[in-house]
Each structure stands twice: as structure tokens, then as C-alpha cells.
Design a protein around this motif. Structure first.
Motif, short mmCIF file in Angstrom:
data_model
loop_
_atom_site.label_atom_id
_atom_site.label_comp_id
_atom_site.label_asym_id
_atom_site.label_seq_id
_atom_site.Cartn_x
_atom_site.Cartn_y
_atom_site.Cartn_z
N VAL A 86 -1.51 7.25 -13.13
CA VAL A 86 -1.13 8.12 -12.04
C VAL A 86 -2.24 7.56 -10.75
N VAL A 87 -1.52 7.60 -9.65
CA VAL A 87 -2.39 7.32 -8.53
C VAL A 87 -2.16 8.56 -7.63
N VAL A 88 -3.47 8.85 -7.11
CA VAL A 88 -3.59 10.07 -6.03
C VAL A 88 -4.17 9.76 -4.77
N ASP A 89 -3.51 10.11 -3.74
CA ASP A 89 -4.08 9.95 -2.55
C ASP A 89 -4.92 11.21 -2.01
N THR A 90 -6.14 11.16 -2.07
CA THR A 90 -6.94 12.31 -1.93
C THR A 90 -7.11 12.46 -0.23
N GLY A 91 -6.84 11.50 0.58
CA GLY A 91 -6.96 11.58 2.02
C GLY A 91 -8.34 10.79 2.34
N GLU A 92 -9.09 10.50 1.43
CA GLU A 92 -10.35 9.67 1.59
C GLU A 92 -10.14 8.41 0.59
N GLU A 93 -9.40 8.44 -0.21
CA GLU A 93 -9.34 7.31 -1.01
C GLU A 93 -8.18 7.54 -2.01
N GLY A 138 6.61 19.03 -3.94
CA GLY A 138 7.70 18.25 -3.75
C GLY A 138 7.39 17.05 -4.65
N CYS A 139 8.34 16.15 -4.79
CA CYS A 139 8.00 15.20 -5.62
C CYS A 139 9.09 13.95 -5.24
N LEU A 140 8.38 12.78 -5.01
CA LEU A 140 9.13 11.50 -4.47
C LEU A 140 10.39 11.22 -5.37
N SER A 141 10.37 11.78 -6.58
CA SER A 141 11.58 11.74 -7.40
C SER A 141 12.68 12.69 -7.23
N VAL A 142 12.39 13.80 -6.60
CA VAL A 142 13.19 14.63 -5.88
C VAL A 142 13.46 14.84 -4.57
N PRO A 143 14.02 13.57 -3.90
CA PRO A 143 13.83 13.52 -2.41
C PRO A 143 14.65 14.71 -1.54
N THR A 192 3.19 1.46 -3.29
CA THR A 192 4.41 2.19 -3.28
C THR A 192 4.23 3.34 -2.97
N LEU A 193 2.99 4.19 -3.18
CA LEU A 193 2.55 5.48 -2.70
C LEU A 193 2.50 5.60 -1.20
N LEU A 194 1.53 4.32 -0.85
CA LEU A 194 1.33 4.67 0.56
C LEU A 194 2.63 4.39 1.31
N ASP A 195 3.64 3.39 1.06
CA ASP A 195 4.74 3.06 1.42
C ASP A 195 5.55 4.34 1.64
N ALA A 196 5.77 5.04 0.56
CA ALA A 196 6.58 6.25 0.39
C ALA A 196 5.99 7.56 1.11
N GLY A 197 4.86 7.55 1.39
CA GLY A 197 4.06 8.69 2.28
C GLY A 197 3.69 9.79 1.22
#
Ligand code: NI
Length: 157
Positions: free
Chosen positions: A59-66, A87-92, A38-43
Motif C-alpha cells: 500500500v502507499v499512502v500520501d499523508t500530505g507530508e510524505e 471515495g476510491c480511485l477504483s470507484v471513480p 500512479t497515486l500522485l498522478d491520480a491525485g
């Protein structure tokens, strides 16, 4: 495929204290897999379980490496300070000016319950703090100085 629906700030689950994860089972693994997808899809940079309606400390966090999986994360120590756009995916579509530490170290469990530590700087430190706030029912709009204007947003990179 396990895309979950990202809830917006209007939903009650964004404003509740999340409970610790106690069972490191297949259900947790599915949640983590779905949250990563879901995180990858939402960017986005990070996603917390209450944003997909699950009141658990995940929680999941995209560090850019993993993509880090943080179960029951806690802030161990922070240093420095940064004031910037958040920003926040819940506050588009909106961004606020939020003060956060420049460096943040967290301790968390992985999907099997083993403890590990992770340190982040700049955007990742900001993200760790933002996502852990979500687990306590806090959305950045409650801690920001103010929303950024259109002009400020267009002026930034
Ligand atoms: Ni968020």
C-alpha cells in the motif's frame, strides 16, 4: 516512468485476498515507485497493489507530508469513530458514507523488510483502514452505509 493502470471495481483482482510480500527485491521497489507515481498522478490519498492488478500486500499512502510505503501492513490498534465521505480511485466519481475509527495505528515493513509503526488520524486513519481492506479483497462499497447523493456532495466543502 512507471504509471500503472488503475483497475476499477469490476475487475476480479479487486475482490481477492492478497498474499504477503516475501521478497524485498528490485521488483518490489519498482512496484512501490510505480504505485507512488500512479497515486500522485491520480491525485488520490492511498493506493493498494490489487488496484494495479498485483495481488500482494503493498500500500502507499500520501499523508500530505510524505508518501508512506506500507508492505504487509496490519492494524495494530484503533480508537474513536468517524462517519464520513469516502471515495476510491477504483470507484471513480462516487462517494459513500463509511464509518471508520478516528485514530488507527499500523505496523508494516518498509521496502527493505524492516518493521515500523505509523499512526494516523481522521483522513489518514480512514485511508489506512480502506487500503488494508483492499488487501483483503474488500472495497468500501461493501462496508458503506450508502452512497452520498449529488446534493450531499455539492454541499460538502
Ligand atoms: Ni480504494
Amino acid at each position: 516512468m512507471g504509471l500503472r493502470k488503475i483497475l476499477t471495481v469490476k475487475e476480479p483482482s479487486l475482490h481477492k485476498m492478497c498474499r504477503p510480500v516475501e521478497k524485498f527485491d528490485g521488483k518490489l521497489h519498482k512496484l512501490l515507485d510505480d504505485m507512488k507515481e500512479t497515486l500522485l498522478d491520480a491525485g488520490g490519498v492511498g493506493l493498494a497493489a490489487p488496484q494495479v492488478g498485483i495481488l500482494r500486500r503493498v500500500v502507499v499512502v500520501d499523508t500530505g507530508e510524505e508518501i508512506l510505503e506500507l508492505v504487509n501492513p496490519e492494524l495494530l490498534e484503533t480508537s474513536g469513530e468517524q462517519v464520513g465521505a469516502e471515495g476510491c480511485l477504483s470507484v471513480p466519481g462516487k462517494y459513500g458514507l463509511v464509518k471508520r475509527p478516528m485514530v488507527a495505528k499500523v505496523r508494516a515493513q518498509d521496502r527493505n523488510g524492516d518493521y515500523f509503526e505509523a499512526e494516523g488520524e481522521e483522513l489518514i486513519a480512514r485511508c489506512f483502514c480502506h487500503e488494508i481492506d483492499h488487501l483483503d479483497g474488500i472495497v468500501y462499497t461493501e462496508v458503506m452505509e450508502r452512497y452520498l447523493t449529488e446534493e450531499e456532495l455539492n454541499g460538502e466543502d
